[in-house]
Scaffold this motif. Structure first.
Motif, PDB file in Angstrom:
ATOM      1  N   ASN A  10       0.802  -1.219   0.000  1.00  0.00           N
ATOM      2  CA  ASN A  10       0.000   0.000   0.000  1.00  0.00           C
ATOM      3  C   ASN A  10       0.837   1.273   0.000  1.00  0.00           C
ATOM      4  N   GLY A  11       2.182   1.115  -0.157  1.00  0.00           N
ATOM      5  CA  GLY A  11       3.054   2.272  -0.285  1.00  0.00           C
ATOM      6  C   GLY A  11       3.164   3.112   0.964  1.00  0.00           C
ATOM      7  N   ARG A  12       3.077   2.493   2.136  1.00  0.00           N
ATOM      8  CA  ARG A  12       3.163   3.243   3.388  1.00  0.00           C
ATOM      9  C   ARG A  12       4.606   3.373   3.856  1.00  0.00           C
ATOM     10  N   TYR A  13       4.806   4.356   4.725  1.00  0.00           N
ATOM     11  CA  TYR A  13       6.148   4.599   5.262  1.00  0.00           C
ATOM     12  C   TYR A  13       6.455   3.619   6.394  1.00  0.00           C
ATOM     13  N   GLY A  14       7.728   3.623   6.826  1.00  0.00           N
ATOM     14  CA  GLY A  14       8.117   2.840   7.990  1.00  0.00           C
ATOM     15  C   GLY A  14       8.777   1.520   7.668  1.00  0.00           C
ATOM     16  N   VAL A  15       9.174   1.298   6.409  1.00  0.00           N
ATOM     17  CA  VAL A  15       9.848   0.057   6.020  1.00  0.00           C
ATOM     18  C   VAL A  15      11.176   0.412   5.359  1.00  0.00           C
ATOM     19  N   ALA A  16      12.239  -0.221   5.779  1.00  0.00           N
ATOM     20  CA  ALA A  16      13.554   0.051   5.211  1.00  0.00           C
ATOM     21  C   ALA A  16      13.561  -0.267   3.713  1.00  0.00           C
ATOM     22  N   GLN A  17      14.340   0.502   2.953  1.00  0.00           N
ATOM     23  CA  GLN A  17      14.361   0.340   1.510  1.00  0.00           C
ATOM     24  C   GLN A  17      14.778  -1.061   1.097  1.00  0.00           C
ATOM     25  N   ALA A  18      15.755  -1.626   1.825  1.00  0.00           N
ATOM     26  CA  ALA A  18      16.208  -2.985   1.499  1.00  0.00           C
ATOM     27  C   ALA A  18      15.079  -3.994   1.685  1.00  0.00           C
ATOM     28  N   THR A  19      14.274  -3.788   2.724  1.00  0.00           N
ATOM     29  CA  THR A  19      13.144  -4.690   2.973  1.00  0.00           C
ATOM     30  C   THR A  19      12.081  -4.517   1.907  1.00  0.00           C
ATOM     31  N   VAL A  20      11.832  -3.255   1.521  1.00  0.00           N
ATOM     32  CA  VAL A  20      10.863  -2.992   0.448  1.00  0.00           C
ATOM     33  C   VAL A  20      11.255  -3.727  -0.818  1.00  0.00           C
ATOM     34  N   GLU A  21      12.539  -3.639  -1.178  1.00  0.00           N
ATOM     35  CA  GLU A  21      13.003  -4.281  -2.405  1.00  0.00           C
ATOM     36  C   GLU A  21      12.890  -5.795  -2.309  1.00  0.00           C
ATOM     37  N   ARG A  22      13.177  -6.358  -1.113  1.00  0.00           N
ATOM     38  CA  ARG A  22      13.081  -7.814  -0.957  1.00  0.00           C
ATOM     39  C   ARG A  22      11.623  -8.270  -1.063  1.00  0.00           C
ATOM     40  N   VAL A  23      10.699  -7.541  -0.445  1.00  0.00           N
ATOM     41  CA  VAL A  23       9.292  -7.893  -0.507  1.00  0.00           C
ATOM     42  C   VAL A  23       8.766  -7.770  -1.936  1.00  0.00           C
ATOM     43  N   GLN A  24       9.151  -6.713  -2.640  1.00  0.00           N
ATOM     44  CA  GLN A  24       8.707  -6.530  -4.023  1.00  0.00           C
ATOM     45  C   GLN A  24       9.222  -7.641  -4.931  1.00  0.00           C
ATOM     46  N   GLN A  25      10.453  -8.102  -4.657  1.00  0.00           N
ATOM     47  CA  GLN A  25      11.011  -9.201  -5.441  1.00  0.00           C
ATOM     48  C   GLN A  25      10.203 -10.479  -5.224  1.00  0.00           C
ATOM     49  N   VAL A  26       9.815 -10.734  -3.979  1.00  0.00           N
ATOM     50  CA  VAL A  26       9.021 -11.926  -3.679  1.00  0.00           C
ATOM     51  C   VAL A  26       7.625 -11.809  -4.304  1.00  0.00           C
ATOM     52  N   ILE A  27       7.062 -10.601  -4.281  1.00  0.00           N
ATOM     53  CA  ILE A  27       5.748 -10.386  -4.892  1.00  0.00           C
ATOM     54  C   ILE A  27       5.788 -10.744  -6.366  1.00  0.00           C
ATOM     55  N   ARG A  28       6.849 -10.290  -7.051  1.00  0.00           N
ATOM     56  CA  ARG A  28       6.985 -10.619  -8.477  1.00  0.00           C
ATOM     57  C   ARG A  28       7.219 -12.115  -8.669  1.00  0.00           C
ATOM     58  N   GLN A  29       8.019 -12.694  -7.794  1.00  0.00           N
ATOM     59  CA  GLN A  29       8.355 -14.115  -7.898  1.00  0.00           C
ATOM     60  C   GLN A  29       7.119 -14.995  -7.724  1.00  0.00           C
ATOM     61  N   LEU A  30       6.273 -14.657  -6.758  1.00  0.00           N
ATOM     62  CA  LEU A  30       5.104 -15.490  -6.448  1.00  0.00           C
ATOM     63  C   LEU A  30       3.880 -15.098  -7.282  1.00  0.00           C
ATOM     64  N   GLY A  31       3.923 -13.901  -7.906  1.00  0.00           N
ATOM     65  CA  GLY A  31       2.773 -13.446  -8.684  1.00  0.00           C
ATOM     66  C   GLY A  31       1.628 -12.996  -7.807  1.00  0.00           C
ATOM     67  N   TYR A  32       1.964 -12.353  -6.689  1.00  0.00           N
ATOM     68  CA  TYR A  32       0.928 -11.908  -5.771  1.00  0.00           C
ATOM     69  C   TYR A  32       0.194 -10.695  -6.328  1.00  0.00           C
ATOM     70  N   GLU A  33      -1.133 -10.689  -6.216  1.00  0.00           N
ATOM     71  CA  GLU A  33      -1.963  -9.539  -6.562  1.00  0.00           C
ATOM     72  C   GLU A  33      -2.936  -9.300  -5.429  1.00  0.00           C
ATOM     73  N   ALA A  34      -3.043  -8.051  -5.020  1.00  0.00           N
ATOM     74  CA  ALA A  34      -3.994  -7.720  -3.960  1.00  0.00           C
ATOM     75  C   ALA A  34      -5.419  -7.937  -4.436  1.00  0.00           C
ATOM     76  N   SER A  35      -6.264  -8.459  -3.579  1.00  0.00           N
ATOM     77  CA  SER A  35      -7.674  -8.646  -3.900  1.00  0.00           C
ATOM     78  C   SER A  35      -8.340  -7.295  -4.104  1.00  0.00           C
ATOM     79  N   LEU A  36      -9.082  -7.159  -5.221  1.00  0.00           N
ATOM     80  CA  LEU A  36      -9.773  -5.897  -5.463  1.00  0.00           C
ATOM     81  C   LEU A  36     -10.780  -5.600  -4.363  1.00  0.00           C
ATOM     82  N   GLY A  37     -11.447  -6.643  -3.901  1.00  0.00           N
ATOM     83  CA  GLY A  37     -12.424  -6.442  -2.846  1.00  0.00           C
ATOM     84  C   GLY A  37     -11.773  -5.956  -1.562  1.00  0.00           C
ATOM     85  N   ALA A  38     -10.657  -6.586  -1.185  1.00  0.00           N
ATOM     86  CA  ALA A  38      -9.955  -6.170   0.024  1.00  0.00           C
ATOM     87  C   ALA A  38      -9.385  -4.775  -0.133  1.00  0.00           C
TER      88      ALA A  38
END
Length: 359
Positions: A27-55
């Motif tokens: 959700n693009g919120r503050y409070g997460v280190a840049q290295a952690t952001v990049e690691r999470v984004q890499q996993v999102i791409r790897q797993l093909g995660y998409e947020a539920s439109l309803g949620a």
């Protein structure tokens, strides 16, 4: 077995962080280190995660998805979708194309039922194509393309159907035709009524009486127009030219004429309306009136986005039509001999133009 949907907890476990951290990244919120952001984004791409439109909608009351609602997917609505999909690029929105599923028998009010299904959790606004009802009670913006009743309080996009029909009929008149038939569209559709009115205006302006036996309903569909074309072409004193209310009806007329041994354009001139891609591919290629369908889709999409953003602007857009010359019409002299269509430029006006064939 169907693959399971990737959840936020799967991303968190793979990335070695908490679900709360993944939520902040998504959700693009503050409070997460840049290295952690990049690691999470890499996993999102790897797993093909998409947020539920309803949620996502429940959290932010926005999905960044716009709907395009049609009664059915036919050439007109398909071209509109092409224009809208081009316009949406770079806007931050995505498109959801939705069909009412009722096809030609779509009942009055189909758009209300469709909007009720999609509103609230799936889309932030909608473009509805040829709606039967323009008064909607949804809590978001709606733009109507070619509504049945014409312009109203609802934001609308359409083309100049009346002027286009005048242009088509005037062109046939300039070729020497006087017995001109008209295969009209759906009686419940304003664009169909305007095209018939334009046909009648051009005939009246030329001082040529309309033979009412040559004006028949074709319904804008290949199947229904085929019967109408067969009736017209079976008359003892059949028309020498036909202005069909849309390209599908014109293409159907070409097929019927071929089956009856009537040559186009030698024995019969045919002109359509829309300029769908199929019109250039038939034999002979169809002379037609172009309404800029893809641009209509793009304009409707842009209008919807501007309304959502609170931009003040004109909420009704009418686009010009244009004569596209191909090979389905020929001049007709008093004795059926070729006639030089002098003065063709006079059948165009400030909002319409003539396009010469390419190549």
């Amino acid at each position: 077995m169907f693959p399971q949907r990737v959840k936020m907890s799967d991303v968190a476990r793979t990335a070695g962080v908490s679900v709360a951290t993944v939520s902040k990244v998504v959700n693009g919120r503050y409070g997460v280190a840049q290295a952690t952001v990049e690691r999470v984004q890499q996993v999102i791409r790897q797993l093909g995660y998409e947020a539920s439109l309803g949620a996502q909608s429940l959290r932010s009351h926005r999905t960044n998805v716009l709907g395009i609602l049609v009664a059915e997917f036919e050439p007109f609505s398909t071209e509109l979708l092409k224009g809208a999909s081009t316009e949406v690029a770079g806007t931050g929105y995505q498109l959801l194309a939705y069909s009412a599923g009722d096809g030609a028998g779509a009942a009055v009010g189909w758009e209300r039922r469709s909007l009720a299904r999609l509103s609230g959790t799936l889309i932030d606004g909608a473009v509805i194509v040829t709606p039967t009802v323009v008064e909607t009670k949804q809590g978001f913006h709606v733009v109507a393309v070619d509504p049945h009743t014409g312009p109203s309080g609802l934001p609308t996009v359409d083309s100049d159907n009346f002027a286009g029909a005048v242009l088509a009929t005037s062109y046939l008149l300039s070729l020497g035709h006087r017995r001109i038939g008209h295969i009209s569209g759906r009686p419940d559709l304003e664009s169909s009524r305007l095209r018939e009115a334009g046909f009648r205006r051009a005939m009246a302006d030329a001082g040529v009486p309309v033979d009412e036996r040559l004006v028949r309903v074709g319904g804008f569909r290949i199947e229904s127009a085929a019967g109408t074309a067969a009736e017209l072409l079976s008359l003892p004193d059949r028309p020498t030219a036909v202005f069909a209310g849309n390209d599908l009806s014109a293409i159907s007329t070409l097929d019927v004429a071929r089956g009856m041994g009537i040559r186009v354009p030698d024995d019969l001139s045919v002109i359509g309306f829309d300029n769908i891609p199929e019109s250039a591919l038939v034999n002979p290629p169809l002379t037609t009136i172009m309404q800029p369908i893809q641009r209509m889709g793009a304009e409707a999409l842009r209008l919807l986005i501007d309304l959502i953003a609170g931009v003040e602007r004109d909420t009704h857009i009418r686009l010009p039509t244009e004569l596209v010359l191909r090979a389905s019409c020929r001049p007709l002299g008093p004795a059926g001999l070729p006639l030089d269509p002098a003065g063709l430029s006079r059948v165009s006006d400030a909002s319409n133009s003539v396009r010469q064939p390419q190549g």
